[in-house]
Design a protein around this motif. Structure first.
Motif, PDB file in Angstrom:
ATOM      1  N   PRO A   3       0.835  -1.197   0.000  1.00  0.00           N
ATOM      2  CA  PRO A   3       0.000   0.000   0.000  1.00  0.00           C
ATOM      3  C   PRO A   3       0.869   1.247   0.000  1.00  0.00           C
ATOM      4  O   PRO A   3       1.991   1.245   0.493  1.00  0.00           O
ATOM      5  N   GLY A   4       0.350   2.333  -0.538  1.00  0.00           N
ATOM      6  CA  GLY A   4       1.105   3.572  -0.596  1.00  0.00           C
ATOM      7  C   GLY A   4       1.444   4.089   0.789  1.00  0.00           C
ATOM      8  O   GLY A   4       0.763   3.805   1.771  1.00  0.00           O
ATOM      9  N   VAL A   5       2.524   4.826   0.875  1.00  0.00           N
ATOM     10  CA  VAL A   5       2.920   5.412   2.147  1.00  0.00           C
ATOM     11  C   VAL A   5       1.875   6.447   2.548  1.00  0.00           C
ATOM     12  O   VAL A   5       1.534   7.334   1.774  1.00  0.00           O
ATOM     13  N   LEU A   6       1.374   6.329   3.751  1.00  0.00           N
ATOM     14  CA  LEU A   6       0.316   7.210   4.213  1.00  0.00           C
ATOM     15  C   LEU A   6       0.865   8.211   5.217  1.00  0.00           C
ATOM     16  O   LEU A   6       1.986   8.090   5.701  1.00  0.00           O
ATOM     17  N   ARG A   7       0.054   9.201   5.543  1.00  0.00           N
ATOM     18  CA  ARG A   7       0.518  10.290   6.393  1.00  0.00           C
ATOM     19  C   ARG A   7       0.936   9.801   7.769  1.00  0.00           C
ATOM     20  O   ARG A   7       1.866  10.304   8.362  1.00  0.00           O
ATOM     21  N   SER A   8       0.240   8.842   8.302  1.00  0.00           N
ATOM     22  CA  SER A   8       0.537   8.362   9.643  1.00  0.00           C
ATOM     23  C   SER A   8       0.149   6.906   9.731  1.00  0.00           C
ATOM     24  O   SER A   8      -0.784   6.457   9.069  1.00  0.00           O
ATOM     25  N   ALA A   9       0.863   6.163  10.572  1.00  0.00           N
ATOM     26  CA  ALA A   9       0.561   4.742  10.732  1.00  0.00           C
ATOM     27  C   ALA A   9      -0.811   4.522  11.347  1.00  0.00           C
ATOM     28  O   ALA A   9      -1.351   3.428  11.276  1.00  0.00           O
ATOM     29  N   SER A  10      -1.394   5.549  11.970  1.00  0.00           N
ATOM     30  CA  SER A  10      -2.683   5.376  12.633  1.00  0.00           C
ATOM     31  C   SER A  10      -3.830   6.041  11.887  1.00  0.00           C
ATOM     32  O   SER A  10      -4.977   5.938  12.299  1.00  0.00           O
ATOM     33  N   GLU A  11      -3.547   6.745  10.782  1.00  0.00           N
ATOM     34  CA  GLU A  11      -4.578   7.452  10.040  1.00  0.00           C
ATOM     35  C   GLU A  11      -5.063   6.622   8.857  1.00  0.00           C
ATOM     36  O   GLU A  11      -4.342   5.798   8.322  1.00  0.00           O
ATOM     37  N   GLY A  12      -6.294   6.876   8.432  1.00  0.00           N
ATOM     38  CA  GLY A  12      -6.813   6.226   7.246  1.00  0.00           C
ATOM     39  C   GLY A  12      -7.434   4.875   7.536  1.00  0.00           C
ATOM     40  O   GLY A  12      -7.392   4.362   8.654  1.00  0.00           O
ATOM     41  N   LEU A  13      -8.031   4.290   6.505  1.00  0.00           N
ATOM     42  CA  LEU A  13      -8.764   3.045   6.664  1.00  0.00           C
ATOM     43  C   LEU A  13      -7.883   1.908   7.155  1.00  0.00           C
ATOM     44  O   LEU A  13      -6.718   1.794   6.783  1.00  0.00           O
ATOM     45  N   LEU A  36     -13.825  -8.919   5.750  1.00  0.00           N
ATOM     46  CA  LEU A  36     -13.160  -7.766   6.350  1.00  0.00           C
ATOM     47  C   LEU A  36     -14.210  -6.864   6.973  1.00  0.00           C
ATOM     48  O   LEU A  36     -15.305  -6.716   6.433  1.00  0.00           O
ATOM     49  N   VAL A  37     -13.845  -6.236   8.086  1.00  0.00           N
ATOM     50  CA  VAL A  37     -14.656  -5.173   8.670  1.00  0.00           C
ATOM     51  C   VAL A  37     -13.834  -3.893   8.567  1.00  0.00           C
ATOM     52  O   VAL A  37     -12.728  -3.809   9.102  1.00  0.00           O
ATOM     53  N   GLU A  38     -14.365  -2.916   7.868  1.00  0.00           N
ATOM     54  CA  GLU A  38     -13.644  -1.670   7.616  1.00  0.00           C
ATOM     55  C   GLU A  38     -13.774  -0.730   8.813  1.00  0.00           C
ATOM     56  O   GLU A  38     -14.858  -0.572   9.375  1.00  0.00           O
ATOM     57  N   THR A  39     -12.655  -0.116   9.199  1.00  0.00           N
ATOM     58  CA  THR A  39     -12.666   0.872  10.278  1.00  0.00           C
ATOM     59  C   THR A  39     -11.984   2.149   9.792  1.00  0.00           C
ATOM     60  O   THR A  39     -11.237   2.129   8.813  1.00  0.00           O
ATOM     61  N   VAL A  59     -24.422  -1.393  12.815  1.00  0.00           N
ATOM     62  CA  VAL A  59     -24.126  -0.117  13.479  1.00  0.00           C
ATOM     63  C   VAL A  59     -23.265   0.790  12.608  1.00  0.00           C
ATOM     64  O   VAL A  59     -22.740   1.794  13.090  1.00  0.00           O
ATOM     65  N   GLY A  60     -23.112   0.432  11.326  1.00  0.00           N
ATOM     66  CA  GLY A  60     -22.492   1.360  10.396  1.00  0.00           C
ATOM     67  C   GLY A  60     -21.171   0.972   9.781  1.00  0.00           C
ATOM     68  O   GLY A  60     -20.667   1.677   8.900  1.00  0.00           O
ATOM     69  N   HIS A  61     -20.570  -0.130  10.196  1.00  0.00           N
ATOM     70  CA  HIS A  61     -19.311  -0.561   9.593  1.00  0.00           C
ATOM     71  C   HIS A  61     -19.564  -1.183   8.217  1.00  0.00           C
ATOM     72  O   HIS A  61     -20.554  -1.889   8.018  1.00  0.00           O
TER      73      HIS A  61
END
Length: 222
Positions: free
Chosen positions: A23-33, A77-80, A136-138
């Motif tokens: 996956p592409g390098v993202l802004r932070s290890a904790s941000e994004g899907l 998969l459950v998306e968060t 509940v929305g996931h």
């Protein structure tokens, strides 16, 4: 024609030609899907639970022939929204499923880690939890086969570029792939291309013509 010993085909750079891109390098290890994954084995009542920013790469790391090893029609998969959310879900489920904890199968890649996150007899409870989370929305991706196929298909240009680089290293001679010394590379290449075929991803526009012809004649190879 013998492959020069200095060629990079057998090293880590050569291996990139037959693996999906990270996956592409993202802004932070904790941000994004992020995704909680549930991967039941195909031939026994055993499953892998975990979370990952890049589920396709994670599944490939767990077992090279993941499309045979896991039941992709039951996997999901459950998306968060964040890694933290996925981690919390996984931790809660691990506590609730502690009585179902089981040893990792010997055929899973030990180097992939996650040895303590295998469970026996827990699929029904996790499938019910997925229904609750969806309510509940996931977003729940089930069955996983279609989602993985779309992920592989989206990497078509990357697969072609990497395959073309491999052909350059082979100096255009795909028969070199059948040399005994390249057995490991050949096996990894076949595993990767077999994954595309198993997930319904057309290889014709994604491979150089000579490599595609080699693959189509590969039924006898180990």
């Amino acid at each position: 024609m013998l492959l020069p010993a200095s060629a990079a085909i057998g090293d880590a750079r050569g291996m990139r030609a037959i693996r999906s891109s990270d996956p592409g390098v993202l802004r932070s290890a904790s941000e994004g899907l992020c995704y909680l994954y549930v991967l039941p084995c195909a031939y026994e009542d055993l499953l892998k639970l975990g979370f990952s920013r890049g589920p396709l790469g994670r599944i490939q790391a767990l077992q090279a022939r993941f499309f045979e090893f896991f039941d992709l029609d039951l996997a999901f998969l459950v998306e968060t929204e964040t890694v933290g959310d996925a981690r919390k879900l996984e931790l809660d489920l691990r506590h609730r499923l502690s009585d179902y904890n089981a040893p990792a199968p010997l055929t899973a890649n030990a180097q992939a880690g996650g040895h303590s996150e295998w469970y026996r007899g827990a699929y029904r409870a996790l499938a019910e939890e997925a229904v609750r989370l969806q309510a509940v929305g996931h977003t729940v991706h089930r069955p996983l086969r279609a989602w993985l196929g779309r992920q592989l298909a989206a990497q078509g240009d990357d697969l072609y570029d990497r395959s073309a680089a491999l052909m350059t290293q082979l100096q255009g001679d795909v028969s070199l792939l059948d040399q005994p010394g390249l057995r490991t590379l050949r096996r990894k290449l076949l595993d990767s291309l077999d994954a595309h075929a198993a997930l319904g991803v057309e290889l014709e526009p994604r491979l150089p013509e000579a490599l595609l012809a080699w693959y189509r004649a590969s039924g006898w190879r180990d």
